[in-house]
Design a protein around this motif. Structure first.
Motif, PDB file in Angstrom:
ATOM      1  N   ASP A 268       2.996  19.678   1.253  1.00  0.00           N
ATOM      2  CA  ASP A 268       4.356  19.146   1.117  1.00  0.00           C
ATOM      3  C   ASP A 268       5.000  18.953   2.481  1.00  0.00           C
ATOM      4  OD1 ASP A 268       4.629  19.390  -1.916  1.00  0.00           O
ATOM      5  OD2 ASP A 268       4.119  21.442  -1.344  1.00  0.00           O
ATOM      6  N   MET A 269       4.788  19.908   3.387  1.00  0.00           N
ATOM      7  CA  MET A 269       5.343  19.787   4.732  1.00  0.00           C
ATOM      8  C   MET A 269       4.786  18.558   5.441  1.00  0.00           C
ATOM      9  SD  MET A 269       5.143  23.724   6.060  1.00  0.00           S
ATOM     10  CE  MET A 269       5.673  25.088   5.014  1.00  0.00           C
ATOM     11  N   ALA A 270       3.529  18.239   5.173  1.00  0.00           N
ATOM     12  CA  ALA A 270       2.897  17.084   5.805  1.00  0.00           C
ATOM     13  C   ALA A 270       3.432  15.771   5.250  1.00  0.00           C
ATOM     14  CB  ALA A 270       1.382  17.152   5.618  1.00  0.00           C
ATOM     15  N   CYS A 271       3.651  15.717   3.949  1.00  0.00           N
ATOM     16  CA  CYS A 271       4.060  14.466   3.312  1.00  0.00           C
ATOM     17  C   CYS A 271       5.554  14.186   3.451  1.00  0.00           C
ATOM     18  CB  CYS A 271       3.690  14.489   1.833  1.00  0.00           C
ATOM     19  SG  CYS A 271       1.908  14.396   1.499  1.00  0.00           S
ATOM     20  N   TYR A 272       6.354  15.231   3.398  1.00  0.00           N
ATOM     21  CA  TYR A 272       7.811  15.047   3.341  1.00  0.00           C
ATOM     22  C   TYR A 272       8.363  14.144   4.454  1.00  0.00           C
ATOM     23  CZ  TYR A 272      12.776  16.097   3.718  1.00  0.00           C
ATOM     24  OH  TYR A 272      14.141  15.986   3.846  1.00  0.00           O
ATOM     25  N   PRO A 273       8.036  14.384   5.734  1.00  0.00           N
ATOM     26  CA  PRO A 273       8.642  13.536   6.772  1.00  0.00           C
ATOM     27  C   PRO A 273       8.272  12.064   6.676  1.00  0.00           C
ATOM     28  CG  PRO A 273       7.752  15.557   7.712  1.00  0.00           C
ATOM     29  CD  PRO A 273       7.213  15.455   6.316  1.00  0.00           C
ATOM     30  N   TRP A 274       7.188  11.766   5.971  1.00  0.00           N
ATOM     31  CA  TRP A 274       6.790  10.373   5.802  1.00  0.00           C
ATOM     32  C   TRP A 274       7.481   9.712   4.614  1.00  0.00           C
ATOM     33  CZ3 TRP A 274       4.504   7.588   9.390  1.00  0.00           C
ATOM     34  CH2 TRP A 274       3.811   8.241  10.404  1.00  0.00           C
ATOM     35  N   ILE A 275       8.090  10.503   3.738  1.00  0.00           N
ATOM     36  CA  ILE A 275       8.845   9.945   2.616  1.00  0.00           C
ATOM     37  C   ILE A 275      10.325   9.826   2.961  1.00  0.00           C
ATOM     38  CG2 ILE A 275       9.438  10.230   0.176  1.00  0.00           C
ATOM     39  CD1 ILE A 275       6.525   9.578   0.649  1.00  0.00           C
ATOM     40  N   VAL A 276      10.802  10.651   3.886  1.00  0.00           N
ATOM     41  CA  VAL A 276      12.214  10.626   4.274  1.00  0.00           C
ATOM     42  C   VAL A 276      12.696   9.206   4.599  1.00  0.00           C
ATOM     43  CG1 VAL A 276      13.859  11.355   6.054  1.00  0.00           C
ATOM     44  CG2 VAL A 276      12.322  13.029   5.019  1.00  0.00           C
ATOM     45  N   PRO A 277      11.971   8.433   5.408  1.00  0.00           N
ATOM     46  CA  PRO A 277      12.457   7.083   5.748  1.00  0.00           C
ATOM     47  C   PRO A 277      12.055   6.021   4.727  1.00  0.00           C
ATOM     48  CG  PRO A 277      10.516   7.546   7.027  1.00  0.00           C
ATOM     49  CD  PRO A 277      10.775   8.779   6.196  1.00  0.00           C
ATOM     50  N   TRP A 278      12.251   6.307   3.434  1.00  0.00           N
ATOM     51  CA  TRP A 278      11.789   5.376   2.405  1.00  0.00           C
ATOM     52  C   TRP A 278      12.498   4.029   2.495  1.00  0.00           C
ATOM     53  CZ3 TRP A 278      15.766   3.968  -0.847  1.00  0.00           C
ATOM     54  CH2 TRP A 278      16.841   4.850  -0.947  1.00  0.00           C
ATOM     55  N   GLU A 279      13.744   4.024   2.922  1.00  0.00           N
ATOM     56  CA  GLU A 279      14.441   2.740   3.065  1.00  0.00           C
ATOM     57  C   GLU A 279      13.831   1.908   4.190  1.00  0.00           C
ATOM     58  OE1 GLU A 279      18.997   3.183   1.871  1.00  0.00           O
ATOM     59  OE2 GLU A 279      18.367   4.758   3.268  1.00  0.00           O
ATOM     60  N   ARG A 280      13.524   2.561   5.292  1.00  0.00           N
ATOM     61  CA  ARG A 280      12.884   1.862   6.405  1.00  0.00           C
ATOM     62  C   ARG A 280      11.493   1.369   6.014  1.00  0.00           C
ATOM     63  NH1 ARG A 280      13.928   1.407  11.756  1.00  0.00           N
ATOM     64  NH2 ARG A 280      12.150   1.227  13.189  1.00  0.00           N
ATOM     65  N   GLN A 281      10.891   2.035   5.035  1.00  0.00           N
ATOM     66  CA  GLN A 281       9.598   1.609   4.517  1.00  0.00           C
ATOM     67  C   GLN A 281       9.728   0.495   3.478  1.00  0.00           C
ATOM     68  OE1 GLN A 281       6.393   2.659   5.257  1.00  0.00           O
ATOM     69  NE2 GLN A 281       7.181   3.850   6.965  1.00  0.00           N
TER      70      GLN A 281
ATOM     71  N   GLU B 263       0.828  -1.205   0.000  1.00  0.00           N
ATOM     72  CA  GLU B 263       0.000   0.000   0.000  1.00  0.00           C
ATOM     73  C   GLU B 263       0.862   1.255   0.000  1.00  0.00           C
ATOM     74  OE1 GLU B 263      -3.438   2.485   0.083  1.00  0.00           O
ATOM     75  OE2 GLU B 263      -2.869   0.544  -0.748  1.00  0.00           O
ATOM     76  N   VAL B 264       1.945   1.266   0.756  1.00  0.00           N
ATOM     77  CA  VAL B 264       2.857   2.407   0.732  1.00  0.00           C
ATOM     78  C   VAL B 264       3.453   2.569  -0.661  1.00  0.00           C
ATOM     79  CG1 VAL B 264       5.075   3.273   1.589  1.00  0.00           C
ATOM     80  CG2 VAL B 264       3.377   2.377   3.194  1.00  0.00           C
ATOM     81  N   ASN B 265       3.774   1.463  -1.295  1.00  0.00           N
ATOM     82  CA  ASN B 265       4.300   1.522  -2.656  1.00  0.00           C
ATOM     83  C   ASN B 265       3.281   2.154  -3.600  1.00  0.00           C
ATOM     84  OD1 ASN B 265       4.709   0.049  -5.519  1.00  0.00           O
ATOM     85  ND2 ASN B 265       6.670   0.184  -4.454  1.00  0.00           N
ATOM     86  N   ARG B 266       2.021   1.794  -3.427  1.00  0.00           N
ATOM     87  CA  ARG B 266       0.969   2.368  -4.261  1.00  0.00           C
ATOM     88  C   ARG B 266       0.855   3.873  -4.025  1.00  0.00           C
ATOM     89  NH1 ARG B 266      -4.134   4.131  -4.285  1.00  0.00           N
ATOM     90  NH2 ARG B 266      -4.326   3.957  -2.022  1.00  0.00           N
ATOM     91  N   LEU B 267       0.924   4.287  -2.778  1.00  0.00           N
ATOM     92  CA  LEU B 267       0.820   5.707  -2.443  1.00  0.00           C
ATOM     93  C   LEU B 267       2.013   6.496  -2.977  1.00  0.00           C
ATOM     94  CD1 LEU B 267      -0.553   5.353   1.191  1.00  0.00           C
ATOM     95  CD2 LEU B 267      -1.830   6.072  -0.840  1.00  0.00           C
ATOM     96  N   TYR B 268       3.196   5.901  -2.949  1.00  0.00           N
ATOM     97  CA  TYR B 268       4.353   6.536  -3.584  1.00  0.00           C
ATOM     98  C   TYR B 268       4.057   6.778  -5.070  1.00  0.00           C
ATOM     99  CZ  TYR B 268       7.783   5.960   0.244  1.00  0.00           C
ATOM    100  OH  TYR B 268       8.489   6.063   1.409  1.00  0.00           O
ATOM    101  N   GLY B 269       3.409   5.800  -5.675  1.00  0.00           N
ATOM    102  CA  GLY B 269       3.058   5.933  -7.081  1.00  0.00           C
ATOM    103  C   GLY B 269       2.074   7.066  -7.333  1.00  0.00           C
ATOM    104  N   VAL B 270       1.126   7.240  -6.411  1.00  0.00           N
ATOM    105  CA  VAL B 270       0.165   8.343  -6.529  1.00  0.00           C
ATOM    106  C   VAL B 270       0.899   9.681  -6.496  1.00  0.00           C
ATOM    107  CG1 VAL B 270      -1.755   9.519  -5.380  1.00  0.00           C
ATOM    108  CG2 VAL B 270      -1.749   7.025  -5.557  1.00  0.00           C
ATOM    109  N   MET B 271       1.826   9.819  -5.556  1.00  0.00           N
ATOM    110  CA  MET B 271       2.590  11.059  -5.465  1.00  0.00           C
ATOM    111  C   MET B 271       3.476  11.264  -6.693  1.00  0.00           C
ATOM    112  SD  MET B 271       3.755  11.339  -1.459  1.00  0.00           S
ATOM    113  CE  MET B 271       4.444  12.985  -1.721  1.00  0.00           C
TER     114      MET B 271
END
Length: 265
Positions: free
Chosen positions: A189-202, A163-171
């Motif tokens: 952007d401020m809301a989304c950015y901190p949730w994309i920062v740990p993409w490796e952990r995701q 699901e996170v992969n799908r949401l990355y695709g939406v963005m």
């Protein structure tokens, strides 16, 4: 001229230290937060605002929600939360919890990082809510089942990782023809950015999403974002996951009864 000092406080009986810059001049916004993605959203906004708006407070206090600080005006005692000591129209201070609500409140208060007309404002607000209702919760569950859960449940790990992969695709699709989610840099952007920062952990591969990767790198280079993340080692020098059974119980074992009991301590 003003002097800035630092002190530590313990919040809500959790034994998590909070770094609180204090100042001799009146502080308008109190910020209670921890170094999580939702907490970073707020410091990104305030760091950008205090360098770009002359009449916004030059300093703000940071800490965990403490009894007597914000609890009186909130439905619960979450973090992040803010207290605005100079709300529009005057009167008693206003307390706000939930990171999306805080960003919207601050944007309306300052007139920054949100569209001025109905169309651009709607673009910003809908992507802010998209993060609050989708990206944040799904990435949080992905992180929990993949990294924190003692019992590794393959179905749960696959479900949220996909699901996170799908949401990355939406963005990634959204950012194909614009630099930021609502066109101009905004609270979305401020809301989304901190949730994309740990993409490796995701457990994601950011290079699979070139538009998202470009967006991520552009925001990472913004001075206010750099400054906001500089608070992390000061406030949470021992970050690195759950280290004790007590921490695990605090994060994942709370019930209505345990929260009520802790509030009485």
């Amino acid at each position: 001229m003003h002097a800035q000092g630092f002190k530590y406080s313990l919040g809500n009986g959790l034994n998590w230290p909070s770094l609180i810059p204090t100042t001799q001049r009146l502080v308008m916004i109190d910020v209670h937060y921890w170094t999580t993605p939702n907490g970073h959203k707020i410091t990104i906004f305030l760091e950008r605002s205090r360098t770009g708006i002359q009449d916004f407070p030059g300093q703000y206090r940071q800490g965990r929600a403490v009894q007597g600080g914000i609890s009186g005006g909130l439905a619960e005692q979450p973090i992040p939360a803010i207290v605005d000591h100079k709300p529009a129209g005057g009167g008693e201070p206003i307390s706000v919890f939930e990171s999306g609500a805080i960003l919207l409140y601050l944007a309306d208060k300052t007139g920054k990082f949100i569209g001025k007309d109905i169309r651009s404002r709607t673009e910003t607000v809908q992507w802010l809510f998209w993060q609050m209702g989708g990206l944040g919760p799904m990435a949080g569950q992905n992180n929990h089942f993949s990294n924190y859960a003692v019992d590794k449940i393959q179905y749960a790990m696959d479900r949220y990782r996909n699901e996170v992969n799908r949401l990355y695709g939406v963005m990634n699709k959204r950012l194909a023809d614009r630099p930021y989610l609502a066109g101009e840099y905004s609270i979305a952007d401020m809301a989304c950015y901190p949730w994309i920062v740990p993409w490796e952990r995701q457990h994601q591969k950011i290079s699979d999403f070139p538009n998202l990767q470009r967006w991520l790198e552009a925001i990472k280079a913004r001075p206010a974002v750099i400054k906001a993340y500089e608070w992390t080692p000061k406030i949470n020098p021992g970050q690195g996951g759950i280290r004790t059974a007590e921490e695990r119980a605090i994060l994942f074992g709370q019930t209505a009864q345990s929260v009520a009991a802790a509030a009485k301590q």
